[in-house]
Design a protein around this motif. Structure first.
Motif, PDB file in Angstrom:
ATOM      1  N   GLY A  17      63.414 142.617  25.501  1.00 45.70           N
ATOM      2  CA  GLY A  17      63.746 141.411  26.258  1.00 45.70           C
ATOM      3  C   GLY A  17      62.739 140.303  26.010  1.00 45.70           C
ATOM      4  N   ALA A  18      61.459 140.674  25.892  1.00 52.04           N
ATOM      5  CA  ALA A  18      60.410 139.681  25.646  1.00 52.04           C
ATOM      6  C   ALA A  18      60.580 139.019  24.287  1.00 52.04           C
ATOM      7  N   PHE A  19      61.049 139.789  23.291  1.00 58.82           N
ATOM      8  CA  PHE A  19      61.317 139.214  21.972  1.00 58.82           C
ATOM      9  C   PHE A  19      62.373 138.120  22.080  1.00 58.82           C
ATOM     10  N   LEU A  20      63.449 138.397  22.816  1.00 57.67           N
ATOM     11  CA  LEU A  20      64.497 137.396  22.995  1.00 57.67           C
ATOM     12  C   LEU A  20      63.966 136.181  23.757  1.00 57.67           C
ATOM     13  N   GLY A  21      63.146 136.439  24.793  1.00 58.94           N
ATOM     14  CA  GLY A  21      62.578 135.337  25.559  1.00 58.94           C
ATOM     15  C   GLY A  21      61.645 134.466  24.742  1.00 58.94           C
ATOM     16  N   SER A  22      60.871 135.086  23.869  1.00 58.62           N
ATOM     17  CA  SER A  22      59.914 134.322  23.059  1.00 58.62           C
ATOM     18  C   SER A  22      60.630 133.406  22.069  1.00 58.62           C
ATOM     19  N   MET A  23      61.822 133.807  21.611  1.00 61.45           N
ATOM     20  CA  MET A  23      62.580 132.955  20.697  1.00 61.45           C
ATOM     21  C   MET A  23      63.086 131.699  21.404  1.00 61.45           C
ATOM     22  N   CYS A  24      63.259 131.802  22.723  1.00 61.94           N
ATOM     23  CA  CYS A  24      63.693 130.639  23.507  1.00 61.94           C
ATOM     24  C   CYS A  24      62.516 129.803  23.996  1.00 61.94           C
ATOM     25  N   SER A  25      61.337 130.407  24.091  1.00 60.44           N
ATOM     26  CA  SER A  25      60.213 129.717  24.718  1.00 60.44           C
ATOM     27  C   SER A  25      59.701 128.546  23.903  1.00 60.44           C
ATOM     28  N   GLY A  26      59.831 128.617  22.556  1.00 62.35           N
ATOM     29  CA  GLY A  26      59.356 127.515  21.714  1.00 62.35           C
ATOM     30  C   GLY A  26      60.054 126.204  22.017  1.00 62.35           C
ATOM     31  N   PRO A  27      61.401 126.168  21.886  1.00 64.89           N
ATOM     32  CA  PRO A  27      62.115 124.926  22.240  1.00 64.89           C
ATOM     33  C   PRO A  27      61.920 124.539  23.701  1.00 64.89           C
ATOM     34  N   LEU A  28      61.846 125.544  24.595  1.00 72.64           N
ATOM     35  CA  LEU A  28      61.726 125.245  26.023  1.00 72.64           C
ATOM     36  C   LEU A  28      60.405 124.570  26.335  1.00 72.64           C
ATOM     37  N   MET A  29      59.285 125.113  25.804  1.00 69.82           N
ATOM     38  CA  MET A  29      58.005 124.487  26.138  1.00 69.82           C
ATOM     39  C   MET A  29      57.778 123.190  25.370  1.00 69.82           C
ATOM     40  N   GLN A  30      58.503 122.997  24.259  1.00 71.63           N
ATOM     41  CA  GLN A  30      58.405 121.732  23.549  1.00 71.63           C
ATOM     42  C   GLN A  30      59.119 120.614  24.320  1.00 71.63           C
ATOM     43  N   ARG A  31      60.252 120.966  24.961  1.00 72.46           N
ATOM     44  CA  ARG A  31      61.020 119.958  25.689  1.00 72.46           C
ATOM     45  C   ARG A  31      60.571 119.809  27.141  1.00 72.46           C
ATOM     46  N   ALA A  32      60.335 120.929  27.821  1.00 68.00           N
ATOM     47  CA  ALA A  32      60.006 120.878  29.245  1.00 68.00           C
ATOM     48  C   ALA A  32      58.506 120.795  29.505  1.00 68.00           C
ATOM     49  N   GLY A  33      57.689 121.211  28.550  1.00 67.66           N
ATOM     50  CA  GLY A  33      56.248 121.231  28.749  1.00 67.66           C
ATOM     51  C   GLY A  33      55.746 122.626  29.039  1.00 67.66           C
ATOM     52  N   ARG A  34      54.439 122.821  28.875  1.00 69.93           N
ATOM     53  CA  ARG A  34      53.845 124.154  29.053  1.00 69.93           C
ATOM     54  C   ARG A  34      53.887 124.581  30.526  1.00 69.93           C
ATOM     55  N   LYS A  35      53.438 123.696  31.414  1.00 72.61           N
ATOM     56  CA  LYS A  35      53.381 124.020  32.838  1.00 72.61           C
ATOM     57  C   LYS A  35      54.772 124.252  33.410  1.00 72.61           C
ATOM     58  N   ARG A  36      55.707 123.371  33.100  1.00 70.81           N
ATOM     59  CA  ARG A  36      57.049 123.490  33.681  1.00 70.81           C
ATOM     60  C   ARG A  36      57.759 124.743  33.193  1.00 70.81           C
ATOM     61  N   THR A  37      57.509 125.146  31.946  1.00 68.36           N
ATOM     62  CA  THR A  37      58.113 126.386  31.441  1.00 68.36           C
ATOM     63  C   THR A  37      57.650 127.573  32.276  1.00 68.36           C
ATOM     64  N   LEU A  38      56.360 127.606  32.607  1.00 65.79           N
ATOM     65  CA  LEU A  38      55.834 128.695  33.438  1.00 65.79           C
ATOM     66  C   LEU A  38      56.443 128.664  34.841  1.00 65.79           C
ATOM     67  N   GLN A  39      56.605 127.454  35.393  1.00 62.25           N
ATOM     68  CA  GLN A  39      57.186 127.347  36.732  1.00 62.25           C
ATOM     69  C   GLN A  39      58.656 127.757  36.745  1.00 62.25           C
ATOM     70  N   LEU A  40      59.395 127.416  35.701  1.00 59.16           N
ATOM     71  CA  LEU A  40      60.801 127.811  35.630  1.00 59.16           C
ATOM     72  C   LEU A  40      60.942 129.325  35.476  1.00 59.16           C
ATOM     73  N   THR A  41      59.954 129.949  34.854  1.00 58.43           N
ATOM     74  CA  THR A  41      60.002 131.402  34.628  1.00 58.43           C
ATOM     75  C   THR A  41      59.749 132.189  35.905  1.00 58.43           C
ATOM     76  N   ALA A  42      58.896 131.670  36.792  1.00 61.58           N
ATOM     77  CA  ALA A  42      58.447 132.437  37.962  1.00 61.58           C
ATOM     78  C   ALA A  42      59.585 132.950  38.849  1.00 61.58           C
ATOM     79  N   PRO A  43      60.581 132.120  39.257  1.00 63.46           N
ATOM     80  CA  PRO A  43      61.652 132.651  40.117  1.00 63.46           C
ATOM     81  C   PRO A  43      62.489 133.726  39.429  1.00 63.46           C
ATOM     82  N   LEU A  44      62.775 133.563  38.142  1.00 70.73           N
ATOM     83  CA  LEU A  44      63.537 134.569  37.407  1.00 70.73           C
ATOM     84  C   LEU A  44      62.769 135.878  37.333  1.00 70.73           C
ATOM     85  N   TRP A  45      61.450 135.766  37.165  1.00 70.39           N
ATOM     86  CA  TRP A  45      60.580 136.941  37.108  1.00 70.39           C
ATOM     87  C   TRP A  45      60.612 137.700  38.432  1.00 70.39           C
TER      88      TRP A  45
END
Length: 465
Positions: free
Chosen positions: A63-91
């Protein structure tokens, strides 16, 4: 009395916030070691055979492999901090699903969701810290996420000794809520803001970063043109095979590959089982907690040493210690020492040395370098790709452990890991540059192979450290 610079305290605060993500990654990694025995004891109907046990351990990295493939575009568009905040509720949701799971499929769903969030958070958390710290303290602060991961693993081991697997899941969900709220007052990465054409003045001021920390390397065509154009796609031949990209990519990929094929996650995920099989004189659960504590303490030592000793010496020491420990562990299985002999302690001694060596270098420094090596324009995509290599390697190591035991025997499996550690040693000798005390721009210049003009004269900038 020495006054601690305010800049250090601000950057330390941000690092602690981002490091909560790595602590939760540690909870994910350490969960199966204590949860699987708990499930077998309290809910034996959930696990019918050993293949199901291996999936509980191995599916989070998938699952982490699949997530990491999405994290590049996500943190490029949303930012580093916001990507972490968006992840927390799903986690948090993944841990709750796991805690309330009435059957094996929902256990797997909770585990793969928690792994997906590991992939979302791994690269953004490390890049966020690296981009928000001054070069003189980036090694120490950049190593704290890995220290937090070790703490998470130890918390999972300790809590799992007293809590059932369900309550261990609920405890882990609380840390996800903490991650969301701790990040709220923190600024976004100044380097990311600058790369998106946004004003980074407030972030730089809050963090009190020196110009040395936020300097960037200009391309040749920017030196005569004040208008900054959108950088070319990473996946063009010109960019992908340029020295500024392909060289750090090879180094980063290899270090994260060797980190996993040292056998670390086979040890972490199946620690109790390994000690039971080896016939160690020490109780298996106690031995597991000892190994987790050693990993935490030696990660602390690495954090203290990394800005003094440098990255390369610690990586070399780490690879040599791991190689020796895996050879000894293989010998413990091969010779089947009597339980009443003092050599009955060889399995625990070998794994303690292995964890000590791993945590001094290969445990945290590949992640630190993940945030240092890649050029600024492509750091989001490349760090996500490197994380994907690390996570698919983790899945391979964990899922193949029992199969390798059957084919190579336990001794042969650990000796195979020793061979990978030996190769890692020579790779560091010939391929890994020293990045201690260098700004991210200076590291980028190194891989380009020739001097380029910076936005500031890096050598003339005064820093607070």
């Amino acid at each position: 009395m020495t006054k601690i610079p305010e800049a250090f305290l601000k950057q330390l605060w941000l690092t602690f916030g981002a490091s909560l993500a790595f602590l939760i990654i540690g909870l994910v990694r350490g969960y199966s070691a204590s949860a699987i025995p708990s499930i077998e004891n309290l809910d034996p109907d959930l696990i019918q055979h050993s293949e199901q046990k291996s999936w509980i351990g191995a599916i989070p990295p998938l699952g982490a492999f699949l997530g990491s493939m999405c994290s590049g575009p996500l943190m490029q568009r949303a930012g580093r901090k916001r990507t972490l905040q968006l992840t927390a509720p799903l986690w948090a949701a993944s841990w709750l699903i796991l805690g309330f799971a009435p059957n094996f499929p929902l256990v797997l769903l909770g585990r793969i969701m928690s792994g997906l969030c590991v992939g979302f958070a791994l690269a953004p958390a490390q890049v966020y810290v690296s981009e928000c710290c001054d070069p003189e303290i980036r090694g120490r602060l950049g190593s704290l996420p890995t220290l937090s991961m070790s703490l998470g693993i130890l918390i999972s081991y300790l809590a799992g000794n007293w809590l059932s697997w369900r309550y261990l899941s609920f405890l882990s969900a609380l840390f996800c809520a903490a991650l969301f709220f701790v990040l709220l007052p923190l600024p976004e990465s100044p380097i990311w803001l600058s790369s998106r054409g946004l004003d980074n003045t407030a972030a730089v001021k809050w963090l009190q970063l020196s110009q040395h920390a936020i300097a960037t390397v200009k391309e040749d065509d920017q030196e005569h043109n004040e208008k900054v154009e959108e950088p070319k796609s990473l996946f063009t031949r010109e960019v992908f095979f340029s020295s500024a990209v392909i060289k750090p990519l090879v180094v980063g990929f290899a270090l994260l590959f060797f980190q996993q094929f040292s056998g670390i996650d086979a040890v972490i995920f199946f620690t109790v089982e390994i000690f039971q099989t080896a016939g160690s004189k020490l109780d298996a659960m106690t031995a597991t907690i000892v190994v987790g504590a050693v990993q935490l303490l030696s990660n602390g030592a690495s954090t203290a040493l990394v800005d003094r000793a440098g990255r390369r010496p610690l990586l070399l020491l780490s690879a040599a210690a791991m190689c020796a420990a895996m050879l000894a562990m293989g010998a413990a299985f091969y010779f089947e020492f009597e339980h009443n002999s003092y050599l009955g302690y060889l399995p625990i001694a070998s794994l303690v040395v292995f964890m000590l060596g791993f945590s001094l270098g290969f445990g945290g420094l590949p992640f630190l370098l993940l945030g240092e090596l890649f050029p600024a324009h492509y750091r989001s995509q490349l760090s996500a790709m490197a994380s994907a290599v690390n996570l698919i390697s983790m899945f391979t190591v964990i899922k193949s452990y029992h199969a390798l035991e059957r084919v190579l025997t336990s001794a042969g499996t650990f000796w195979m890991y020793a061979c990978f550690c030996a190769v890692a040693f020579f790779f560091v000798v010939f391929m890994v540059p020293e990045t201690k005390g260098k700004s991210l721009a200076e590291i980028e210049q190194h891989f380009r192979g020739k001097k380029r003009k910076n936005e500031v004269d890096l050598k003339s900038v005064q820093t607070k450290f």
